[in-house]
Write a protein that holds these residues in place. Sequence first.
Motif, PDB file in Angstrom:
ATOM      1  N   LEU A 110      13.901 -13.575   8.583  1.00  0.00           N
ATOM      2  CA  LEU A 110      13.402 -13.501   7.211  1.00  0.00           C
ATOM      3  C   LEU A 110      13.842 -12.210   6.516  1.00  0.00           C
ATOM      4  O   LEU A 110      14.287 -12.239   5.367  1.00  0.00           O
ATOM      5  CB  LEU A 110      11.874 -13.599   7.193  1.00  0.00           C
ATOM      6  CG  LEU A 110      11.281 -14.984   7.426  1.00  0.00           C
ATOM      7  CD1 LEU A 110       9.775 -14.897   7.574  1.00  0.00           C
ATOM      8  CD2 LEU A 110      11.653 -15.911   6.289  1.00  0.00           C
ATOM      9  N   LEU A 111      13.721 -11.085   7.216  1.00  0.00           N
ATOM     10  CA  LEU A 111      14.134  -9.819   6.619  1.00  0.00           C
ATOM     11  C   LEU A 111      15.639  -9.791   6.354  1.00  0.00           C
ATOM     12  O   LEU A 111      16.082  -9.279   5.323  1.00  0.00           O
ATOM     13  CB  LEU A 111      13.726  -8.652   7.515  1.00  0.00           C
ATOM     14  CG  LEU A 111      12.232  -8.337   7.548  1.00  0.00           C
ATOM     15  CD1 LEU A 111      11.950  -7.267   8.585  1.00  0.00           C
ATOM     16  CD2 LEU A 111      11.725  -7.916   6.185  1.00  0.00           C
ATOM     17  N   LYS A 112      16.426 -10.335   7.267  1.00  0.00           N
ATOM     18  CA  LYS A 112      17.874 -10.388   7.070  1.00  0.00           C
ATOM     19  C   LYS A 112      18.212 -11.235   5.853  1.00  0.00           C
ATOM     20  O   LYS A 112      19.024 -10.854   5.014  1.00  0.00           O
ATOM     21  CB  LYS A 112      18.569 -10.961   8.300  1.00  0.00           C
ATOM     22  CG  LYS A 112      20.092 -11.068   8.142  1.00  0.00           C
ATOM     23  CD  LYS A 112      20.733 -11.872   9.238  1.00  0.00           C
ATOM     24  CE  LYS A 112      20.537 -13.328   9.057  1.00  0.00           C
ATOM     25  NZ  LYS A 112      21.419 -14.051   8.192  1.00  0.00           N
ATOM     26  N   SER A 113      17.581 -12.388   5.742  1.00  0.00           N
ATOM     27  CA  SER A 113      17.900 -13.255   4.615  1.00  0.00           C
ATOM     28  C   SER A 113      17.430 -12.643   3.305  1.00  0.00           C
ATOM     29  O   SER A 113      18.108 -12.748   2.285  1.00  0.00           O
ATOM     30  CB  SER A 113      17.301 -14.646   4.819  1.00  0.00           C
ATOM     31  OG  SER A 113      15.912 -14.566   4.913  1.00  0.00           O
ATOM     32  N   VAL A 114      16.280 -11.956   3.312  1.00  0.00           N
ATOM     33  CA  VAL A 114      15.805 -11.320   2.085  1.00  0.00           C
ATOM     34  C   VAL A 114      16.738 -10.184   1.686  1.00  0.00           C
ATOM     35  O   VAL A 114      17.130 -10.066   0.525  1.00  0.00           O
ATOM     36  CB  VAL A 114      14.359 -10.810   2.259  1.00  0.00           C
ATOM     37  CG1 VAL A 114      13.971  -9.855   1.148  1.00  0.00           C
ATOM     38  CG2 VAL A 114      13.390 -11.977   2.310  1.00  0.00           C
ATOM     39  N   VAL A 115      17.110  -9.339   2.633  1.00  0.00           N
ATOM     40  CA  VAL A 115      17.931  -8.176   2.309  1.00  0.00           C
ATOM     41  C   VAL A 115      19.364  -8.584   1.998  1.00  0.00           C
ATOM     42  O   VAL A 115      19.919  -8.206   0.965  1.00  0.00           O
ATOM     43  CB  VAL A 115      17.894  -7.141   3.457  1.00  0.00           C
ATOM     44  CG1 VAL A 115      18.924  -6.053   3.249  1.00  0.00           C
ATOM     45  CG2 VAL A 115      16.503  -6.550   3.574  1.00  0.00           C
ATOM     46  N   LEU A 116      19.992  -9.355   2.872  1.00  0.00           N
ATOM     47  CA  LEU A 116      21.406  -9.670   2.696  1.00  0.00           C
ATOM     48  C   LEU A 116      21.648 -10.730   1.629  1.00  0.00           C
ATOM     49  O   LEU A 116      22.578 -10.623   0.837  1.00  0.00           O
ATOM     50  CB  LEU A 116      22.017 -10.121   4.025  1.00  0.00           C
ATOM     51  CG  LEU A 116      22.119  -9.063   5.112  1.00  0.00           C
ATOM     52  CD1 LEU A 116      22.711  -9.668   6.375  1.00  0.00           C
ATOM     53  CD2 LEU A 116      22.955  -7.893   4.652  1.00  0.00           C
ATOM     54  N   TRP A 139      19.399 -12.003  -0.754  1.00  0.00           N
ATOM     55  CA  TRP A 139      18.679 -11.941  -2.023  1.00  0.00           C
ATOM     56  C   TRP A 139      18.850 -10.589  -2.698  1.00  0.00           C
ATOM     57  O   TRP A 139      19.312 -10.507  -3.833  1.00  0.00           O
ATOM     58  CB  TRP A 139      17.201 -12.248  -1.785  1.00  0.00           C
ATOM     59  CG  TRP A 139      16.413 -12.415  -3.031  1.00  0.00           C
ATOM     60  CD1 TRP A 139      16.546 -13.390  -3.967  1.00  0.00           C
ATOM     61  CD2 TRP A 139      15.377 -11.536  -3.477  1.00  0.00           C
ATOM     62  NE1 TRP A 139      15.665 -13.198  -4.975  1.00  0.00           N
ATOM     63  CE2 TRP A 139      14.917 -12.070  -4.707  1.00  0.00           C
ATOM     64  CE3 TRP A 139      14.797 -10.401  -2.973  1.00  0.00           C
ATOM     65  CZ2 TRP A 139      13.902 -11.460  -5.420  1.00  0.00           C
ATOM     66  CZ3 TRP A 139      13.789  -9.813  -3.695  1.00  0.00           C
ATOM     67  CH2 TRP A 139      13.344 -10.340  -4.902  1.00  0.00           C
ATOM     68  N   LEU A 140      18.518  -9.477  -1.982  1.00  0.00           N
ATOM     69  CA  LEU A 140      18.568  -8.160  -2.624  1.00  0.00           C
ATOM     70  C   LEU A 140      19.992  -7.690  -2.901  1.00  0.00           C
ATOM     71  O   LEU A 140      20.255  -7.109  -3.960  1.00  0.00           O
ATOM     72  CB  LEU A 140      17.839  -7.130  -1.750  1.00  0.00           C
ATOM     73  CG  LEU A 140      16.308  -7.217  -1.710  1.00  0.00           C
ATOM     74  CD1 LEU A 140      15.773  -6.177  -0.765  1.00  0.00           C
ATOM     75  CD2 LEU A 140      15.712  -7.031  -3.083  1.00  0.00           C
ATOM     76  N   LEU A 141      20.901  -7.906  -1.971  1.00  0.00           N
ATOM     77  CA  LEU A 141      22.261  -7.431  -2.178  1.00  0.00           C
ATOM     78  C   LEU A 141      23.006  -8.254  -3.213  1.00  0.00           C
ATOM     79  O   LEU A 141      23.963  -7.777  -3.827  1.00  0.00           O
ATOM     80  CB  LEU A 141      23.018  -7.407  -0.851  1.00  0.00           C
ATOM     81  CG  LEU A 141      22.545  -6.346   0.159  1.00  0.00           C
ATOM     82  CD1 LEU A 141      23.331  -6.453   1.437  1.00  0.00           C
ATOM     83  CD2 LEU A 141      22.651  -4.949  -0.431  1.00  0.00           C
ATOM     84  N   LYS A 142      22.605  -9.495  -3.455  1.00  0.00           N
ATOM     85  CA  LYS A 142      23.265 -10.322  -4.467  1.00  0.00           C
ATOM     86  C   LYS A 142      22.730 -10.047  -5.860  1.00  0.00           C
ATOM     87  O   LYS A 142      23.319 -10.474  -6.836  1.00  0.00           O
ATOM     88  CB  LYS A 142      23.094 -11.797  -4.103  1.00  0.00           C
ATOM     89  CG  LYS A 142      23.930 -12.169  -2.886  1.00  0.00           C
ATOM     90  CD  LYS A 142      23.849 -13.624  -2.587  1.00  0.00           C
ATOM     91  CE  LYS A 142      24.707 -13.884  -1.354  1.00  0.00           C
ATOM     92  NZ  LYS A 142      24.630 -15.258  -0.933  1.00  0.00           N
ATOM     93  N   LEU A 143      21.595  -9.346  -5.969  1.00  0.00           N
ATOM     94  CA  LEU A 143      21.066  -9.014  -7.288  1.00  0.00           C
ATOM     95  C   LEU A 143      21.970  -8.011  -8.010  1.00  0.00           C
ATOM     96  O   LEU A 143      22.044  -7.994  -9.233  1.00  0.00           O
ATOM     97  CB  LEU A 143      19.664  -8.433  -7.167  1.00  0.00           C
ATOM     98  CG  LEU A 143      18.533  -9.418  -6.884  1.00  0.00           C
ATOM     99  CD1 LEU A 143      17.221  -8.673  -6.736  1.00  0.00           C
ATOM    100  CD2 LEU A 143      18.418 -10.459  -7.977  1.00  0.00           C
ATOM    101  N   GLY A 144      22.611  -7.150  -7.242  1.00  0.00           N
ATOM    102  CA  GLY A 144      23.472  -6.123  -7.839  1.00  0.00           C
ATOM    103  C   GLY A 144      24.780  -6.686  -8.380  1.00  0.00           C
ATOM    104  O   GLY A 144      25.449  -6.058  -9.189  1.00  0.00           O
ATOM    105  N   HIS A 145      25.191  -7.892  -8.037  1.00  0.00           N
ATOM    106  CA  HIS A 145      26.478  -8.469  -8.483  1.00  0.00           C
ATOM    107  C   HIS A 145      26.325  -9.333  -9.670  1.00  0.00           C
ATOM    108  O   HIS A 145      25.648 -10.090 -10.052  1.00  0.00           O
ATOM    109  CB  HIS A 145      27.119  -9.268  -7.351  1.00  0.00           C
ATOM    110  CG  HIS A 145      27.593  -8.375  -6.242  1.00  0.00           C
ATOM    111  ND1 HIS A 145      28.760  -7.715  -6.266  1.00  0.00           N
ATOM    112  CD2 HIS A 145      26.995  -8.026  -5.071  1.00  0.00           C
ATOM    113  CE1 HIS A 145      28.907  -7.023  -5.163  1.00  0.00           C
ATOM    114  NE2 HIS A 145      27.827  -7.194  -4.407  1.00  0.00           N
TER     115      HIS A 145
END
Length: 131
Positions: free
Chosen positions: A117-123, A125-131
């Motif tokens: 869950l943490l991997k999917s949230v960080v990689l 969801w969060l990292l795709k917000l910046g693009h």
Amino acid sequence: MNTKAQEAKGTSPADIGKLLLAFIVLAAGITGFYYYGDNPNVPAIARGLGVVVAVVAALAIGAFTAPGRKLRGFLSESQFELRKVVWPSRDETLKTTGIIIVVVIILSLLMGLIDWLLKSVVLDWLLKLGH
């Protein structure tokens, strides 16, 4: 608490001499093992036996010192206390082991789920917000 009278502190000169003699005997056995290592006339079994004899002799000499007597007393008291231990039966051991295995499996699955869950949230969801 132990009600035995406390022994006097310190080591007597005779005990120091005995401990020094035990150390010298042990060192001589180990030195002889390596000294005769290159000599083809001395078999390896004799060298090993020499070390065993030196260790036994050093322990025997050390056993007659005040620290040696204290160690022997401690070992005999420990052996006496071990007789009081109630060991679990085979059935209790197997049941407890089974419970521990089940708990470890459940916790590892839970930790894996949290990691996923943490991997999917960080990689994702969060990292795709910046693009």
